[in-house]
Design a protein around this motif. Structure first.
Motif, PDB file in Angstrom:
ATOM      1  N   THR A 162     -32.072  82.739 -62.482  1.00  0.00           N
ATOM      2  CA  THR A 162     -32.874  83.953 -62.520  1.00  0.00           C
ATOM      3  C   THR A 162     -33.656  84.173 -61.228  1.00  0.00           C
ATOM      4  O   THR A 162     -33.753  85.298 -60.727  1.00  0.00           O
ATOM      5  CB  THR A 162     -33.833  83.908 -63.723  1.00  0.00           C
ATOM      6  OG1 THR A 162     -33.126  83.488 -64.890  1.00  0.00           O
ATOM      7  CG2 THR A 162     -34.431  85.269 -63.975  1.00  0.00           C
ATOM      8  N   VAL A 172     -36.415  83.456 -70.167  1.00  0.00           N
ATOM      9  CA  VAL A 172     -35.469  82.496 -69.602  1.00  0.00           C
ATOM     10  C   VAL A 172     -35.420  81.261 -70.483  1.00  0.00           C
ATOM     11  O   VAL A 172     -36.458  80.663 -70.808  1.00  0.00           O
ATOM     12  CB  VAL A 172     -35.895  82.104 -68.174  1.00  0.00           C
ATOM     13  CG1 VAL A 172     -34.915  81.096 -67.580  1.00  0.00           C
ATOM     14  CG2 VAL A 172     -36.005  83.342 -67.290  1.00  0.00           C
ATOM     15  N   THR A 223     -38.133  72.335 -70.949  1.00  0.00           N
ATOM     16  CA  THR A 223     -36.733  72.241 -70.544  1.00  0.00           C
ATOM     17  C   THR A 223     -35.902  71.507 -71.594  1.00  0.00           C
ATOM     18  O   THR A 223     -36.428  70.800 -72.456  1.00  0.00           O
ATOM     19  CB  THR A 223     -36.607  71.484 -69.214  1.00  0.00           C
ATOM     20  OG1 THR A 223     -36.964  70.100 -69.429  1.00  0.00           O
ATOM     21  CG2 THR A 223     -37.509  72.081 -68.150  1.00  0.00           C
ATOM     22  N   ASP A 261     -31.238  77.165 -63.479  1.00  0.00           N
ATOM     23  CA  ASP A 261     -31.211  78.544 -63.948  1.00  0.00           C
ATOM     24  C   ASP A 261     -31.165  79.441 -62.715  1.00  0.00           C
ATOM     25  O   ASP A 261     -31.764  79.130 -61.684  1.00  0.00           O
ATOM     26  CB  ASP A 261     -32.458  78.860 -64.780  1.00  0.00           C
ATOM     27  CG  ASP A 261     -32.413  80.275 -65.327  1.00  0.00           C
ATOM     28  OD1 ASP A 261     -31.799  80.471 -66.389  1.00  0.00           O
ATOM     29  OD2 ASP A 261     -32.979  81.167 -64.672  1.00  0.00           O
TER      30      ASP A 261
END
Length: 247
Positions: free
Chosen positions: A116, A106, A136, A114
């Motif tokens: 996911t 990711v 990040t 995000d």
């Protein structure tokens, strides 16, 4: 039961990979790698290279990302898109019945803007989850500009370009970090009232940065953003805005 590893890999720099992320890559039996269409193959290639730098025997299963239905309202569009991705994951897992430890790499951190984790929650039966934190784009941005995220004893708001465009500057906010902004929503603000620190391809060799008074920096950002997108076929950028006080 499937054990799903969601591994934050930072913002494109292989050096962002943590020791925990490396161990998770070594533990996985299978890796799902998304392909996001023409012009974005280097995103999949970078994920593949990060895996290859850790191990040479990885079992990689690529999958094509579905296209969002632009005729739907935004939330419905994203929900349907997440459903479609979860279906693709489920089909990939069904094709490898002996596999129990599956990993997805990711960008940035799986917890910050995000999807996911939301997609993983759609799987049935629900997998066991291990989330590996990653650097990040917010961290990479402030490091690249050598600035603090917050001013002294002050809070920070993290939001999206869509919200800035549709709702304006958040009340009682001095520092605003904007992510997922495909329309350069900073153009809706009064340029003399804000400073901006912008970066694209943060942490990658293609990294580009701009900063300054918004009214002066905005034209430079627009020009560099357009040129970079034309060169690479895609762009990932983030920026920090700080309201100017009387000086």
């Amino acid at each position: 039961m499937i054990h799903l590893f969601l591994i934050g890999i930072g913002t494109g720099n292989p050096d962002h990979l943590t020791g925990e992320a490396r161990r998770a890559i070594l533990d996985a039996d299978l890796f799902l790698i998304p392909h996001k269409g023409a012009g974005k193959s280097d995103l999949a290639d970078l994920r593949t290279q990060i895996i290859a730098d850790v191990r040479s025997d990885a079992h990689i299963v690529p999958f094509d990302m579905p296209v969002r239905d632009e005729t739907l309202p935004y939330i419905d569009r994203v929900e349907a898109w997440h459903d479609a991705i979860a279906d693709i994951w489920a089909q990939a897992l069904a094709g490898h019945p002996g596999v129990t430890r599956v990993a997805l790499l990711v960008w940035g951190d799986p917890s910050l803007y995000d999807s996911t984790l939301r997609i993983a929650a759609r799987l049935n039966p629900a997998p066991r989850l291990t989330v590996v934190a990653g650097i990040t784009s917010v961290q990479a941005l402030t490091a690249a500009h050598a600035i603090p995220l917050n001013t002294l004893n002050a809070p920070v708001t993290i939001s999206t370009g869509r919200r800035l465009r549709d709702h304006g500057w958040p009340a009682d906010t001095e520092t605003l970090v904007v992510m997922l902004d495909g329309t350069c929503a900073f153009q809706t603000l009064e340029g003399a009232d804000y400073d901006i620190w912008w970066g694209a391809y943060l942490g990658m060799k293609e990294q580009v940065l701009e900063a300054g008074l918004l009214s002066e920096a905005a034209p430079r950002i627009l020009a560099r953003r357009a040129a970079a997108r034309a060169d690479h076929g895609w762009i990932m950028d983030t920026y920090l805005l700080r309201k100017r006080t009387n000086r």
